[in-house]
Design a protein around this motif. Sequence first.
Motif, PDB file in Angstrom:
ATOM      1  N   THR A  32       0.841  -1.191   0.000  1.00 45.76           N
ATOM      2  CA  THR A  32       0.000   0.000   0.000  1.00 45.76           C
ATOM      3  C   THR A  32       0.883   1.249   0.000  1.00 45.76           C
ATOM      4  O   THR A  32       2.082   1.187   0.260  1.00 45.76           O
ATOM      5  N   GLY A  33       0.274   2.383  -0.293  1.00 44.14           N
ATOM      6  CA  GLY A  33       1.014   3.646  -0.294  1.00 44.14           C
ATOM      7  C   GLY A  33       1.913   3.836  -1.492  1.00 44.14           C
ATOM      8  O   GLY A  33       2.810   4.690  -1.475  1.00 44.14           O
ATOM      9  N   LEU A  34       1.691   3.076  -2.564  1.00 45.52           N
ATOM     10  CA  LEU A  34       2.496   3.220  -3.775  1.00 45.52           C
ATOM     11  C   LEU A  34       2.044   4.470  -4.548  1.00 45.52           C
ATOM     12  O   LEU A  34       0.874   4.861  -4.494  1.00 45.52           O
ATOM     13  N   PRO A  35       2.950   5.115  -5.286  1.00 45.91           N
ATOM     14  CA  PRO A  35       2.575   6.317  -6.050  1.00 45.91           C
ATOM     15  C   PRO A  35       1.539   5.984  -7.120  1.00 45.91           C
ATOM     16  O   PRO A  35       1.786   5.152  -7.987  1.00 45.91           O
ATOM     17  N   GLU A  36       0.382   6.641  -7.068  1.00 45.65           N
ATOM     18  CA  GLU A  36      -0.717   6.301  -7.958  1.00 45.65           C
ATOM     19  C   GLU A  36      -0.593   6.924  -9.342  1.00 45.65           C
ATOM     20  O   GLU A  36      -1.339   6.562 -10.255  1.00 45.65           O
ATOM     21  N   ASP A  37       0.349   7.873  -9.503  1.00 42.68           N
ATOM     22  CA  ASP A  37       0.524   8.470 -10.820  1.00 42.68           C
ATOM     23  C   ASP A  37       1.462   7.646 -11.702  1.00 42.68           C
ATOM     24  O   ASP A  37       1.624   7.938 -12.887  1.00 42.68           O
ATOM     25  N   LEU A  38       2.081   6.618 -11.123  1.00 46.27           N
ATOM     26  CA  LEU A  38       2.974   5.740 -11.877  1.00 46.27           C
ATOM     27  C   LEU A  38       2.316   4.382 -12.096  1.00 46.27           C
ATOM     28  O   LEU A  38       1.456   3.965 -11.315  1.00 46.27           O
ATOM     29  N   PRO A  39       2.720   3.646 -13.143  1.00 48.21           N
ATOM     30  CA  PRO A  39       2.260   2.269 -13.284  1.00 48.21           C
ATOM     31  C   PRO A  39       2.743   1.437 -12.094  1.00 48.21           C
ATOM     32  O   PRO A  39       3.728   1.783 -11.432  1.00 48.21           O
ATOM     33  N   LEU A  40       2.047   0.348 -11.829  1.00 47.95           N
ATOM     34  CA  LEU A  40       2.366  -0.484 -10.673  1.00 47.95           C
ATOM     35  C   LEU A  40       3.823  -0.942 -10.689  1.00 47.95           C
ATOM     36  O   LEU A  40       4.517  -0.866  -9.668  1.00 47.95           O
ATOM     37  N   LEU A  41       4.299  -1.427 -11.840  1.00 48.43           N
ATOM     38  CA  LEU A  41       5.671  -1.937 -11.916  1.00 48.43           C
ATOM     39  C   LEU A  41       6.674  -0.844 -11.575  1.00 48.43           C
ATOM     40  O   LEU A  41       7.598  -1.054 -10.779  1.00 48.43           O
ATOM     41  N   ALA A  42       6.490   0.339 -12.137  1.00 49.11           N
ATOM     42  CA  ALA A  42       7.414   1.452 -11.881  1.00 49.11           C
ATOM     43  C   ALA A  42       7.369   1.852 -10.411  1.00 49.11           C
ATOM     44  O   ALA A  42       8.409   2.135  -9.798  1.00 49.11           O
ATOM     45  N   GLY A  43       6.178   1.869  -9.830  1.00 41.23           N
ATOM     46  CA  GLY A  43       6.054   2.228  -8.420  1.00 41.23           C
ATOM     47  C   GLY A  43       6.737   1.239  -7.507  1.00 41.23           C
ATOM     48  O   GLY A  43       7.404   1.621  -6.534  1.00 41.23           O
ATOM     49  N   LEU A  44       6.597  -0.036  -7.811  1.00 38.48           N
ATOM     50  CA  LEU A  44       7.248  -1.073  -6.999  1.00 38.48           C
ATOM     51  C   LEU A  44       8.765  -0.975  -7.094  1.00 38.48           C
ATOM     52  O   LEU A  44       9.474  -1.121  -6.090  1.00 38.48           O
ATOM     53  N   MET A  45       9.267  -0.733  -8.291  1.00 36.56           N
ATOM     54  CA  MET A  45      10.720  -0.642  -8.471  1.00 36.56           C
ATOM     55  C   MET A  45      11.281   0.619  -7.823  1.00 36.56           C
ATOM     56  O   MET A  45      12.409   0.630  -7.323  1.00 36.56           O
ATOM     57  N   LEU A  46      10.461   1.670  -7.791  1.00 34.93           N
ATOM     58  CA  LEU A  46      10.906   2.926  -7.172  1.00 34.93           C
ATOM     59  C   LEU A  46      10.901   2.818  -5.650  1.00 34.93           C
ATOM     60  O   LEU A  46      11.873   3.193  -4.986  1.00 34.93           O
ATOM     61  N   LEU A  57       9.226 -11.993  -3.412  1.00 37.08           N
ATOM     62  CA  LEU A  57       8.695 -11.655  -4.719  1.00 37.08           C
ATOM     63  C   LEU A  57       9.508 -10.543  -5.348  1.00 37.08           C
ATOM     64  O   LEU A  57      10.082  -9.698  -4.650  1.00 37.08           O
ATOM     65  N   THR A  58       9.546 -10.519  -6.676  1.00 35.32           N
ATOM     66  CA  THR A  58      10.103  -9.383  -7.394  1.00 35.32           C
ATOM     67  C   THR A  58       8.949  -8.521  -7.882  1.00 35.32           C
ATOM     68  O   THR A  58       7.783  -8.961  -7.912  1.00 35.32           O
ATOM     69  N   ALA A  59       9.253  -7.299  -8.276  1.00 32.05           N
ATOM     70  CA  ALA A  59       8.218  -6.409  -8.810  1.00 32.05           C
ATOM     71  C   ALA A  59       7.562  -7.025 -10.045  1.00 32.05           C
ATOM     72  O   ALA A  59       6.343  -6.950 -10.230  1.00 32.05           O
ATOM     73  N   VAL A  60       8.376  -7.646 -10.887  1.00 36.52           N
ATOM     74  CA  VAL A  60       7.846  -8.269 -12.108  1.00 36.52           C
ATOM     75  C   VAL A  60       6.886  -9.403 -11.758  1.00 36.52           C
ATOM     76  O   VAL A  60       5.822  -9.549 -12.381  1.00 36.52           O
ATOM     77  N   GLN A  61       7.223 -10.220 -10.737  1.00 36.77           N
ATOM     78  CA  GLN A  61       6.344 -11.320 -10.345  1.00 36.77           C
ATOM     79  C   GLN A  61       5.006 -10.810  -9.826  1.00 36.77           C
ATOM     80  O   GLN A  61       3.956 -11.385 -10.110  1.00 36.77           O
TER      81      GLN A  61
END
Length: 335
Positions: A32-46, A57-61
């Motif tokens: 939770t609390g991931l940046p909503e203006d970015l795609p999920l993958l980009a937010g997880l990696m950031l 887990l990895t962001a890709v998984q």
Amino acid sequence: MMDYEYLSSVPLRTLLQEHPLAGNYLENLRLTGLPEDLPLLAGLMLEEPAALKEFELTAVQVVDELAAWLQVMEQNGEPAAVSSVTILGGRNKQGEPEKVELTVRVGEVISIVGPTGAGKSRLLEDIECLASGDTPTGRRILINGEVPEKFPQAAEGRLVAELSQNMNFVMDLSVRDFLQMHARSRQIAEEEKAVERTYRCANELAGEPFAWETKVTQLSGGQSRALMIADAACISDSPIVLVDEIENAGIDRKKAVELLARRSKIVLISTHDPLLALEADRRLVIRGGGIVAVLERTPEEEACLQQLSQMDEWMQEIRSRLRAGERIEKLERGE
């Protein structure tokens, strides 16, 4: 169409608006609390949230598994209706009433503990048959707070998947053919991806990997359980999964439970394993055929769980060395 490319390109805010179930999935993984203006993958990696490491887990998984999960849950344009199962107490072996009303929600893991013969398997059977006061215990099972008959999945036998202690295949199919047949019968979108994901997960759980063309009748007991757990997580659309003594299966039981939980299943496990019992969100204590307590983990138990996890890793290492033919001539923690 829901796929990896779509989830990797659309802003998280749009994803949550168009697919509210995605929010439930991410909450269950504590993402939770991931940046909503970015795609999920980009937010997880950031952000690199700690939950990724916790669930291995990895962001890709995460993105790949979310895409597959949404396809199943939103199949035919209808989101899965089941969000909770409620157990209404009946009576124990002495006829005394069970004073319990327990609701378990999607993503939760409940362990069931008690002496051999106490009634753990009976509780799983009551849930499997969606008891309505018509079993020896008199328990009643509700789905989303209502009688199961209101849900079409109940009539089709698709509400509950059970993984018992003894599992034997009778069809002489290869692993590939078995998984393809099940995926096809469930009308899974992107069938091959689902089959490949299930096969990969099964081999991660099994002590000894097996090949695509291995006959299911030739799998060991542990390999069979690994395959069926992965199948229940990745292909089956049954929202409730019952597991009877997974510790006897010879598989990575911790990973198995985490796999089921992050697939947004309602998981109940009968176990004698202290690690599994304590790792669950809550545990039911069975005695004399009845539920006598519903316990949540205390801070003191949390500390004990950390010690048990370290001990378990040590035992797993020794087990692996024995299987590899090594001699164990001294025992040293952390060697």
